[in-house]
Design a protein around this motif. Structure first.
Motif, PDB file in Angstrom:
ATOM      1  N   LEU A  23       0.831  -1.214   0.000  1.00  0.00           N
ATOM      2  CA  LEU A  23       0.000   0.000   0.000  1.00  0.00           C
ATOM      3  C   LEU A  23       0.864   1.261   0.000  1.00  0.00           C
ATOM      4  O   LEU A  23       0.592   2.219  -0.744  1.00  0.00           O
ATOM      5  CB  LEU A  23      -0.936  -0.002   1.203  1.00  0.00           C
ATOM      6  N   ASP A  27       1.220   4.189  -2.971  1.00  0.00           N
ATOM      7  CA  ASP A  27       1.041   5.621  -2.696  1.00  0.00           C
ATOM      8  C   ASP A  27       2.281   6.423  -3.065  1.00  0.00           C
ATOM      9  O   ASP A  27       2.179   7.539  -3.588  1.00  0.00           O
ATOM     10  CB  ASP A  27       0.680   5.842  -1.223  1.00  0.00           C
ATOM     11  N   TRP A  33       1.944   9.629  -0.843  1.00  0.00           N
ATOM     12  CA  TRP A  33       2.477   9.345   0.492  1.00  0.00           C
ATOM     13  C   TRP A  33       3.295  10.544   0.959  1.00  0.00           C
ATOM     14  O   TRP A  33       4.219  10.979   0.260  1.00  0.00           O
ATOM     15  CB  TRP A  33       3.352   8.089   0.464  1.00  0.00           C
ATOM     16  N   SER A  54     -11.581  -3.392   4.504  1.00  0.00           N
ATOM     17  CA  SER A  54     -10.606  -2.350   4.173  1.00  0.00           C
ATOM     18  C   SER A  54      -9.401  -2.465   5.094  1.00  0.00           C
ATOM     19  O   SER A  54      -9.408  -3.215   6.072  1.00  0.00           O
ATOM     20  CB  SER A  54     -11.241  -0.957   4.309  1.00  0.00           C
ATOM     21  N   ARG A  70      -5.785   6.846   6.550  1.00  0.00           N
ATOM     22  CA  ARG A  70      -5.963   6.561   5.130  1.00  0.00           C
ATOM     23  C   ARG A  70      -6.661   5.209   5.020  1.00  0.00           C
ATOM     24  O   ARG A  70      -6.142   4.207   5.512  1.00  0.00           O
ATOM     25  CB  ARG A  70      -4.620   6.506   4.413  1.00  0.00           C
ATOM     26  N   THR A  71      -7.818   5.189   4.376  1.00  0.00           N
ATOM     27  CA  THR A  71      -8.595   3.967   4.224  1.00  0.00           C
ATOM     28  C   THR A  71      -8.410   3.431   2.810  1.00  0.00           C
ATOM     29  O   THR A  71      -8.599   4.159   1.835  1.00  0.00           O
ATOM     30  CB  THR A  71     -10.090   4.232   4.499  1.00  0.00           C
ATOM     31  N   TYR A  72      -8.060   2.147   2.725  1.00  0.00           N
ATOM     32  CA  TYR A  72      -7.832   1.487   1.444  1.00  0.00           C
ATOM     33  C   TYR A  72      -8.916   0.414   1.263  1.00  0.00           C
ATOM     34  O   TYR A  72      -9.007  -0.525   2.047  1.00  0.00           O
ATOM     35  CB  TYR A  72      -6.451   0.845   1.393  1.00  0.00           C
ATOM     36  N   THR A  73      -9.732   0.581   0.248  1.00  0.00           N
ATOM     37  CA  THR A  73     -10.797  -0.375  -0.041  1.00  0.00           C
ATOM     38  C   THR A  73     -10.240  -1.525  -0.891  1.00  0.00           C
ATOM     39  O   THR A  73      -9.075  -1.505  -1.297  1.00  0.00           O
ATOM     40  CB  THR A  73     -11.941   0.325  -0.792  1.00  0.00           C
ATOM     41  N   LEU A  76      -8.290  -0.788  -4.175  1.00  0.00           N
ATOM     42  CA  LEU A  76      -6.960  -0.226  -3.934  1.00  0.00           C
ATOM     43  C   LEU A  76      -6.001  -1.278  -3.366  1.00  0.00           C
ATOM     44  O   LEU A  76      -4.811  -1.290  -3.713  1.00  0.00           O
ATOM     45  CB  LEU A  76      -7.047   0.965  -2.986  1.00  0.00           C
ATOM     46  N   ILE A  77      -6.515  -2.142  -2.510  1.00  0.00           N
ATOM     47  CA  ILE A  77      -5.673  -3.216  -1.964  1.00  0.00           C
ATOM     48  C   ILE A  77      -5.230  -4.144  -3.091  1.00  0.00           C
ATOM     49  O   ILE A  77      -4.052  -4.516  -3.182  1.00  0.00           O
ATOM     50  CB  ILE A  77      -6.428  -3.995  -0.865  1.00  0.00           C
ATOM     51  N   ALA A  80      -2.636  -2.444  -5.189  1.00  0.00           N
ATOM     52  CA  ALA A  80      -1.358  -2.382  -4.486  1.00  0.00           C
ATOM     53  C   ALA A  80      -0.645  -3.731  -4.516  1.00  0.00           C
ATOM     54  O   ALA A  80       0.573  -3.798  -4.729  1.00  0.00           O
ATOM     55  CB  ALA A  80      -1.576  -1.939  -3.041  1.00  0.00           C
TER      56      ALA A  80
END
Length: 183
Positions: A23, A27, A33, A54, A70-73, A76-77, A80
């Protein structure tokens, strides 16, 4: 020649710390990031449906007293993990379908693919599958000890009877008869 199909299924299991690396890597690649940020906390939310699953990273940028979340759904996971695998040169077919799975030990990326290849030889006849391990039913497993006991009472081999002796001159190409004393 006809075509043949090959079905491929792979599971790449990434521990949670590797997912966090992936992740952060994604970013950094996209300039999202903060430079010299400190990672304060990691929380994995594994809910009933895909929308509630998430990963949340608490990040403290330099010279700031509070941390940002920072939330990664799931999309996005998945992006990544794919980016991380490509960066680390893990082979991954582009045409495969990709699914994310949350497990107690990490997050798995499931890859499924079907390849259609041209057959190199003539088509084989109908294939029979023989199993070396017999399939037992409950009735067979109860009857098995009784069958073993009855087999033990029988002699496995009957003693050989000596054949009638042939004249001393055996026919050409035949071996002379063997008597029990010669064996």
């Amino acid at each position: 020649m006809a075509n043949t199909l090959i079905h491929e299924s792979r599971r790449l299991l990434l521990p949670f710390d590797t997912v966090v690396d992936a992740l952060i890597e994604l970013d950094i690649k996209h300039g999202r990031w903060p430079a010299n940020a400190a990672l304060v906390e990691v929380t994995v939310h594994d809910g009933e449906d895909d929308r509630s699953r998430s990963v949340v990273l608490s990040v403290r940028p330099p010279n700031q007293p509070t941390a940002l979340e920072r939330t990664y759904t799931l999309p996005l996971i998945a992006a990544a993990i794919v980016n991380y695998c490509l960066t680390m040169r893990v082979p991954m077919p582009r045409s495969s379908s990709k699914t994310i799975q949350f497990l107690p030990e990490g997050i798995a990326l499931l890859l499924e693919n079907t390849l259609m290849l041209q057959r190199r030889h003539l088509e084989a006849p109908q294939v029979r599958v023989l199993s070396a391990v017999p399939q037992e039913t409950p009735a067979q497993s109860e009857a098995a000890p009784a069958a073993e006991e009855s087999d033990a009472a029988e002699e496995p081999f009957a003693p050989l009877e000596p054949e009638a002796s042939v004249s001393a001159g055996a026919a050409p190409g035949e071996a002379p008869p063997v008597t029990p004393t010669e064996a």
